[in-house]
Each structure stands twice: as structure tokens, then as C-alpha cells.
Design a protein around this motif. Structure first.
Motif, PDB file in Angstrom:
ATOM      1  N   LEU A   1      77.776   2.079 -20.690  1.00 42.27           N
ATOM      2  CA  LEU A   1      77.827   3.081 -21.764  1.00 42.27           C
ATOM      3  C   LEU A   1      77.367   2.357 -23.017  1.00 42.27           C
ATOM      4  O   LEU A   1      77.236   1.114 -23.209  1.00 42.27           O
TER       5      LEU A   1
ATOM      6  N   ALA B   1      77.392  -2.866 -14.660  1.00 45.67           N
ATOM      7  CA  ALA B   1      77.307  -1.301 -14.967  1.00 45.67           C
ATOM      8  C   ALA B   1      75.892  -1.087 -14.943  1.00 45.67           C
ATOM      9  O   ALA B   1      75.120  -1.937 -15.361  1.00 45.67           O
TER      10      ALA B   1
ATOM     11  N   GLN C   1      85.068 -10.464 -10.650  1.00 40.67           N
ATOM     12  CA  GLN C   1      83.655 -10.881 -10.810  1.00 40.67           C
ATOM     13  C   GLN C   1      83.724 -12.132 -11.633  1.00 40.67           C
ATOM     14  O   GLN C   1      83.128 -13.102 -11.390  1.00 40.67           O
TER      15      GLN C   1
ATOM     16  N   GLY D   1      88.098  -8.038 -13.837  1.00 36.46           N
ATOM     17  CA  GLY D   1      87.966  -9.532 -14.053  1.00 36.46           C
ATOM     18  C   GLY D   1      87.776 -10.211 -12.680  1.00 36.46           C
ATOM     19  O   GLY D   1      87.545 -11.466 -12.628  1.00 36.46           O
TER      20      GLY D   1
HETATM   21  N1  SAH Z   1      82.627  -6.528 -12.826  1.00 34.17           N
HETATM   22  C1  SAH Z   1      83.890  -5.699 -12.693  1.00 34.17           C
HETATM   23  C2  SAH Z   1      83.507  -4.345 -12.330  1.00 34.17           C
HETATM   24  C3  SAH Z   1      82.970  -3.604 -13.457  1.00 34.17           C
HETATM   25  S1  SAH Z   1      82.702  -1.882 -13.329  1.00 34.17           S
HETATM   26  C4  SAH Z   1      84.966  -6.265 -11.682  1.00 34.17           C
HETATM   27  O1  SAH Z   1      84.617  -7.253 -11.207  1.00 34.17           O
HETATM   28  O2  SAH Z   1      86.181  -5.580 -11.547  1.00 34.17           O
HETATM   29  C5  SAH Z   1      81.826  -1.578 -15.087  1.00 34.17           C
HETATM   30  C6  SAH Z   1      82.647  -1.980 -16.035  1.00 34.17           C
HETATM   31  O3  SAH Z   1      81.728  -2.131 -17.180  1.00 34.17           O
HETATM   32  C7  SAH Z   1      83.589  -1.179 -16.632  1.00 34.17           C
HETATM   33  O4  SAH Z   1      85.023  -1.840 -16.752  1.00 34.17           O
HETATM   34  C8  SAH Z   1      83.288  -0.445 -17.904  1.00 34.17           C
HETATM   35  O5  SAH Z   1      83.919  -0.200 -18.805  1.00 34.17           O
HETATM   36  C9  SAH Z   1      82.443  -1.686 -18.160  1.00 34.17           C
HETATM   37  N2  SAH Z   1      81.337  -1.311 -19.231  1.00 34.17           N
HETATM   38  C10 SAH Z   1      80.480  -0.187 -19.197  1.00 34.17           C
HETATM   39  N3  SAH Z   1      79.672  -0.208 -20.338  1.00 34.17           N
HETATM   40  C11 SAH Z   1      79.812  -1.280 -20.840  1.00 34.17           C
HETATM   41  C12 SAH Z   1      79.246  -1.783 -22.089  1.00 34.17           C
HETATM   42  N4  SAH Z   1      78.394  -1.311 -22.899  1.00 34.17           N
HETATM   43  N5  SAH Z   1      79.931  -2.922 -22.484  1.00 34.17           N
HETATM   44  C13 SAH Z   1      80.944  -3.615 -21.999  1.00 34.17           C
HETATM   45  N6  SAH Z   1      81.401  -3.182 -20.819  1.00 34.17           N
HETATM   46  C14 SAH Z   1      80.919  -1.926 -20.406  1.00 34.17           C
END
Ligand code: SAH
Length: 232
Positions: free
Chosen positions: A228, A173, A113, A111
Motif C-alpha cells: 500500500l 507485499a 523474514q 519480522g
Molecule cells: N515479511 C513479513 C510478511 C509481511 S506481510 C514477515 O516475515 O512477517 C506484508 C507487510 O508489508 C505487512 O506488514 C504490511 O503492513 C507491509 N506493507 C504493505 N505496504 C507497505 C509499504 N508501502 N511500506 C512498508 N510496508 C508495507
């Protein structure tokens, strides 16, 4: 100044819990801001917000003392909170064309970002595929009083059509390329910032939607967890 009397208070008040002490103090955040400035982050809106958001509350307590190092940290379930430099870079890339009214983040994770965005952008939407992470992020948003973040448990590859179009979409991601369904949710004149390319060779891309197509700019090499499909 030394002659000023301190009246009626023997000790300074304890800082609110969110501000923390020592490794989680305002001084620790200020040092991080200086490090980011030295690394080339120039947008004062971004630096101010990184100096204000308590990143240590977005990681496990055991890692709180490392929250103001410029490094990604594990948040469980094989996911990470992004490195502050990368958060700053992505936020800066979003703001370059002006403050968007409405931004969509894919990959809520901790959360953090989303919180950084919410201090600058009026409306923040964020989507996470792992329910447990979203639950924790929502608790943080509530505790810290963010009222302009809306979140959803879903596969972010399909965006959030009900609230489209967005002035900016920020994907936290990585994947080879983005689905057309997501691209369609950016307004003309809007921007997508996303790590694209094969795992191990991702580039942070800033892609602006122009009236007649897309203008792509490579902001440099990055390493993100994979984007993913599906939810869990
Ligand atoms: N923005 C986050 C960092 C995220 S790491 C922060 O500030 O902490 C990437 C995140 O993307 C992970 O929590 C992962 O579960 C999510 N993610 C991966 N593929 C996704 C998808 N298709 N839809 C939504 N979230 C996804």
C-alpha cells in the motif's frame, strides 16, 4: 553406548524458552525443514536458518502451535506472516548470486523474514508502514538478540535512500509494479525479489540489475497482501 553412566543429573535441563517444546520444539522445526526440502528448497544455508529461527515467537501465542506448518498465518491488522516455503524461496532467490552484504526488506510484518535474512546477511534493513507491527517486530529482534537489523516506520515504496545502494531488495507485499525510486536503490549486479502483478494473479519475480538494464525471471505464482501507500 547403553553402558555409559549418566552422572549427577536426574533429568535433562529444560530447553531455553525460545526453543519451546512439543509443537514449538526443534523437532517441529526439523520436520518443517524436511517438508521444504521435499518441496524443492535446496540451499542448505536457507534450510539451516529455517531450522534455527523460532517462528513460533513471531506469531501470537494462540497460533504458536501452528507456527511450523507450511502456511501463512494472521499477525493482526489484516496482515500475515508469509508461508515458510515462500520465505525460503525468496531467500534462496536472493542468495543465488552470493551472499549480499546489505539487504533491504519492504514489509517487516512479524519480522520473521528479516530474522531469517539476519542469520545469513551482515546488514539487514527493513521498512514497515504499520507502526504497531513494527513495534512488535522490534521487540522480537531485541529479545532474540539480532543486532544487525535496522528498521524504520515508513512507506517502503520509496525504499531507504540513506542506506542505498543495496545488494538485494526483497519486497514482501504485492503490487502491479515497483516505483523507480525503489529500483534505483539496487546496486548494479544486485537483485530485487518481489511479488508483482494484479491481486489474484501475482508472480514472484527475481529481477537482476545488470550493467545495461534488468534481467527478469518468473519464479511462479504467489499470493501476497498488497503493497500500500503511506503509513499508519
Ligand atoms: N515479511 C513479513 C510478511 C509481511 S506481510 C514477515 O516475515 O512477517 C506484508 C507487510 O508489508 C505487512 O506488514 C504490511 O503492513 C507491509 N506493507 C504493505 N505496504 C507497505 C509499504 N508501502 N511500506 C512498508 N510496508 C508495507
Amino acid at each position: 553406548m547403553g553402558g555409559d553412566a549418566v552422572i549427577g543429573r536426574a533429568r535433562p535441563p529444560a530447553p531455553p524458552a525460545a526453543l519451546g517444546t512439543g509443537m514449538t520444539s526443534q523437532r517441529a522445526r526439523d520436520r518443517l525443514v524436511e517438508r521444504l526440502r521435499a518441496a524443492g528448497i535446496a540451499d542448505s544455508r536457507v534450510l539451516d536458518v529455517i531450522g534455527a529461527v523460532p517462528r513460533h515467537l513471531f506469531v501470537d501465542e494462540a497460533l504458536a502451535s501452528r507456527a511450523y506448518e507450511d502456511t501463512a498465518l494472521p499477525i493482526g491488522l489484516s496482515q500475515t506472516i508469509s508461508q515458510p516455503y515462500v520465505v525460503a524461496r525468496m531467500t534462496e532467490a536472493v542468495l543465488r548470486a552470493g551472499v549480499p552484504g546489505k539487504v533491504l526488506e519492504i514489509g517487516t510484518g512479524s519480522g520473521y523474514q528479516a530474522a531469517v535474512l539476519a542469520q545469513i546477511v551482515p546488514e539487514v534493513y527493513t521498512v514497515e508502514r504499520i507502526e504497531e507491527l513494527l513495534r512488535q517486530a522490534r521487540r522480537r529482534f531485541r529479545q532474540l538478540g539480532y543486532r544487525n537489523i535496522r528498521s524504520k516506520h515508513d512507506d517502503g515504496n520509496i525504499g531507504w535512500a540513506a542506506h542505498a545502494p543495496f545488494d538485494a531488495i526483497l519486497v514482501t507485499a504485492g503490487r502491479e509494479q515497483l516505483d523507480p525510486a525503489l529500483l534505483e536503490q539496487v546496486a548494479v549486479g544486485g537483485v530485487i525479489v518481489a511479488p508483482l502483478g494484479p491481486s489474484g494473479a501475482q508472480s514472484l519475480m527475481r529481477i537482476e540489475r545488470t550493467p545495461d538494464g534488468w534481467a527478469r525471471e518468473n519464479l511462479g505464482a504467489v499470493s501476497f497482501v498488497p503493497l500500500l501507500r503511506g503509513v499508519t
